[in-house]
Design a protein around this motif. Structure first.
Motif, PDB file in Angstrom:
ATOM      1  N   CYS A  73      61.705  57.319  -9.082  1.00  0.00           N
ATOM      2  CA  CYS A  73      60.569  58.054  -9.828  1.00  0.00           C
ATOM      3  C   CYS A  73      61.749  58.879 -10.776  1.00  0.00           C
ATOM      4  O   CYS A  73      62.473  59.616  -9.584  1.00  0.00           O
ATOM      5  N   CYS A  76      59.606  63.028  -9.523  1.00  0.00           N
ATOM      6  CA  CYS A  76      60.057  63.606  -8.590  1.00  0.00           C
ATOM      7  C   CYS A  76      61.041  62.902  -7.607  1.00  0.00           C
ATOM      8  O   CYS A  76      61.666  63.653  -6.457  1.00  0.00           O
ATOM      9  N   CYS A  89      54.346  55.427  -9.378  1.00  0.00           N
ATOM     10  CA  CYS A  89      55.039  56.678  -8.146  1.00  0.00           C
ATOM     11  C   CYS A  89      53.792  57.121  -7.205  1.00  0.00           C
ATOM     12  O   CYS A  89      52.747  57.669  -7.766  1.00  0.00           O
ATOM     13  N   CYS A  92      53.488  61.087  -7.580  1.00  0.00           N
ATOM     14  CA  CYS A  92      53.291  61.970  -8.692  1.00  0.00           C
ATOM     15  C   CYS A  92      52.351  61.156  -9.829  1.00  0.00           C
ATOM     16  O   CYS A  92      52.331  61.363 -10.513  1.00  0.00           O
TER      17      CYS A  92
HETATM   18 ZN   LIG Z   1      57.231  60.669  -9.355  1.00  0.00          ZN
END
Ligand SMILES: [Zn+2]
Length: 113
Positions: A73, A76, A89, A92
């Motif tokens: 991702c 994050c 993800c 997040c």
């Molecule tokens: Zn993420």
């Protein structure tokens, strides 16, 4: 005919390595195949049997090591395994993930005599 060309280049790599090592016979070819690679294992086996004939790799055992589809991702930084094409993800909920492994098709090693 996609697999024919990838099998040809795979065989080329194998024969170059075998010749460089003065092999008289290739007994096994160990390959890495990503879960999301478009290469089909059975097709590679099929074409290999045809185009490998008459080379020192004829009759070599083909071993495939499967590599899981892993994405990262960019928001994050989380790396996660993609299951059933769910690229979201898990941390997040970001949907912009990039594939970092799972598309490979390469020769990892060969066994020779
Ligand atoms: Zn993420």
């Amino acid at each position: 005919m996609h697999e024919l060309s990838v099998t040809e280049s795979m065989l080329g790599v194998v024969l170059r390595h075998a010749e460089a090592n003065k092999a008289t016979e290739v007994t096994a070819i160990n390959m890495v195949l990503g879960d999301m690679s478009t290469v089909m294992e059975d097709s590679v086996r099929f074409y290999f049997e045809i185009i490998g004939k008459g080379t020192i790799a004829e009759g070599a055992k083909l071993n495939f090591k499967r590599v899981k589809l892993i994405a990262r991702c960019p928001v994050c930084g989380k790396e996660f395994e993609v299951v059933e094409y769910n690229f979201r993800c898990p941390d997040c909920e970001g949907v912009e993930s990039e594939i970092i492994s799972g598309r490979e098709f390469q020769v990892e090693s060969i066994e020779i005599n």
